[in-house]
Scaffold this active site. Structure first.
Site, PDB file in Angstrom:
ATOM      1  CB  SER A  17       5.997 -12.534  -1.773  1.00 42.45           C
ATOM      2  OG  SER A  17       5.359 -11.557  -2.549  1.00 42.45           O
ATOM      3  CG  ASN A  18       5.473  -7.048  -1.700  1.00 45.69           C
ATOM      4  OD1 ASN A  18       6.397  -6.434  -2.193  1.00 45.69           O
ATOM      5  ND2 ASN A  18       4.496  -7.589  -2.429  1.00 45.69           N
ATOM      6  NE  ARG A  69     -13.526   2.380   5.944  1.00 45.82           N
ATOM      7  CZ  ARG A  69     -13.346   3.126   4.851  1.00 45.82           C
ATOM      8  NH1 ARG A  69     -13.498   2.578   3.664  1.00 45.82           N
ATOM      9  NH2 ARG A  69     -13.054   4.400   4.944  1.00 45.82           N
ATOM     10  CG  MET A  94      -6.566  -8.357   0.005  1.00 45.03           C
ATOM     11  SD  MET A  94      -5.859  -7.494  -1.418  1.00 45.03           S
ATOM     12  CE  MET A  94      -7.185  -7.732  -2.586  1.00 45.03           C
ATOM     13  NE  ARG A  95     -10.660  -4.100   7.184  1.00 43.94           N
ATOM     14  CZ  ARG A  95     -11.985  -4.053   7.270  1.00 43.94           C
ATOM     15  NH1 ARG A  95     -12.716  -5.020   6.801  1.00 43.94           N
ATOM     16  NH2 ARG A  95     -12.583  -3.019   7.845  1.00 43.94           N
ATOM     17  CG  HIS A 113      -1.354  -0.955  -7.110  1.00 46.71           C
ATOM     18  ND1 HIS A 113      -2.436  -1.724  -6.747  1.00 46.71           N
ATOM     19  CD2 HIS A 113      -1.518  -0.682  -8.428  1.00 46.71           C
ATOM     20  CE1 HIS A 113      -3.211  -1.907  -7.800  1.00 46.71           C
ATOM     21  NE2 HIS A 113      -2.683  -1.277  -8.828  1.00 46.71           N
TER      22      HIS A 113
HETATM   23  C1  GRF Z   1       1.331  -7.480  -4.287  1.00 49.38           C
HETATM   24  O1  GRF Z   1       1.434  -7.687  -5.659  1.00 49.38           O
HETATM   25  C2  GRF Z   1       1.008  -6.061  -3.971  1.00 49.38           C
HETATM   26  O2  GRF Z   1       1.420  -5.178  -4.943  1.00 49.38           O
HETATM   27  C3  GRF Z   1      -0.502  -6.059  -3.906  1.00 49.38           C
HETATM   28  O3  GRF Z   1      -0.854  -7.301  -3.384  1.00 49.38           O
HETATM   29  C4  GRF Z   1       0.157  -8.251  -3.696  1.00 49.38           C
HETATM   30  C5  GRF Z   1       0.519  -8.930  -2.421  1.00 49.38           C
HETATM   31  O4  GRF Z   1       1.421  -9.994  -2.613  1.00 49.38           O
HETATM   32  N1  GRF Z   1      -0.962  -4.927  -3.133  1.00 49.38           N
HETATM   33  P1  GRF Z   1       2.180 -10.606  -1.371  1.00 49.38           P
HETATM   34  O5  GRF Z   1       1.116 -11.052  -0.372  1.00 49.38           O
HETATM   35  O6  GRF Z   1       3.090  -9.570  -0.817  1.00 49.38           O
HETATM   36  O7  GRF Z   1       2.924 -11.779  -1.934  1.00 49.38           O
END
Ligand code: GRF
Length: 208
Positions: A17-18, A69, A94-95, A113
């Site tokens: 979504s971001n 890594r 997520m890394r 975040h």
């Molecule tokens: C967001 O809430 C961001 O702050 C966090 O992970 C989430 C990702 O959401 N780091 P999306 O995949 O952008 O919907």
């Protein structure tokens, strides 16, 4: 205004979504950035579909192909450099990124975040906020360093925690602010208005 647009990569592991908020911002006239590449470490990430729907090239780079890594980080940096990427937005990626990657984009990697850092870093920030009983939650856009949500803070937005909130309700309120704030910070970065001074980030006002 038709100035040169900064070439952005967005890294995302999930819903995206971001990413969508950034894609939407980049479609606005005069926005000083364009997303040229989306990379995910998760082949099923919805973010990849969003990228393709917007006509943006989307790549999967899975960690399991790499012995360690640092090798993953080097491959990721190379992938971005080949596409002429100038700045990187983490959007639910997520890394952790290590020095091999960060050195390729010094002070050019941002993350969003869902908490008012330095409170509640790491996973399940909204859940952490509810458990702590805070009255204000929010989101943070920060430069990325090697820690977990520890880099210099560029901008924050607060939202109230309401009686009766569950994690989903609070998360949704926070995310609405993320979608507003992240593009604003990307705009400031691309307009050269952010200056990192140690732990602090100075944000100059828009020109004009
Ligand atoms: C967001 O809430 C961001 O702050 C966090 O992970 C989430 C990702 O959401 N780091 P999306 O995949 O952008 O919907």
């Amino acid at each position: 205004m038709t100035g040169r647009r900064t070439r952005l990569a967005v890294l995302a592991s999930g819903a995206g979504s971001n990413l969508q908020a950034l894609l939407d911002a980049c479609a606005l006239p005069g926005f000083p950035a364009q997303v040229v590449l989306v990379v995910s470490d998760v082949p099923t990430a919805r973010a990849l579909e969003r990228a393709r729907a917007a006509g943006i090239s989307a790549e999967v780079l899975e960690p399991r192909g790499f012995p360690e890594r640092a090798a993953y980080d080097a491959a990721l940096a190379a992938l971005l450099q080949v596409r002429g990427v100038e700045a990187v937005c983490l959007a639910g990626f997520m890394r952790l990124l290590g020095p091999r990657f960060l050195a390729a984009f010094p002070q050019r990697v941002l993350n969003v975040h869902p908490a008012l850092l330095p409170a509640f870093p790491g996973l399940h920030a909204a859940r952490q906020a509810l458990a702590a009983g805070v009255k204000l939650a929010g989101c943070t856009v920060h430069f990325v360093d090697e820690g977990v949500d520890t880099g210099p803070i560029a901008a924050q937005a607060a939202v109230p925690v309401l009686d009766g909130d569950d994690e989903a309700a609070l998360q949704a309120r926070i995310q609405a602010e993320e979608h507003r704030l992240y593009p604003e910070v990307v705009r400031a970065l691309c307009e050269g208005r952010l200056r990192v001074e140690g732990r602090r980030v100075a944000v100059a006002p828009p020109a004009g």
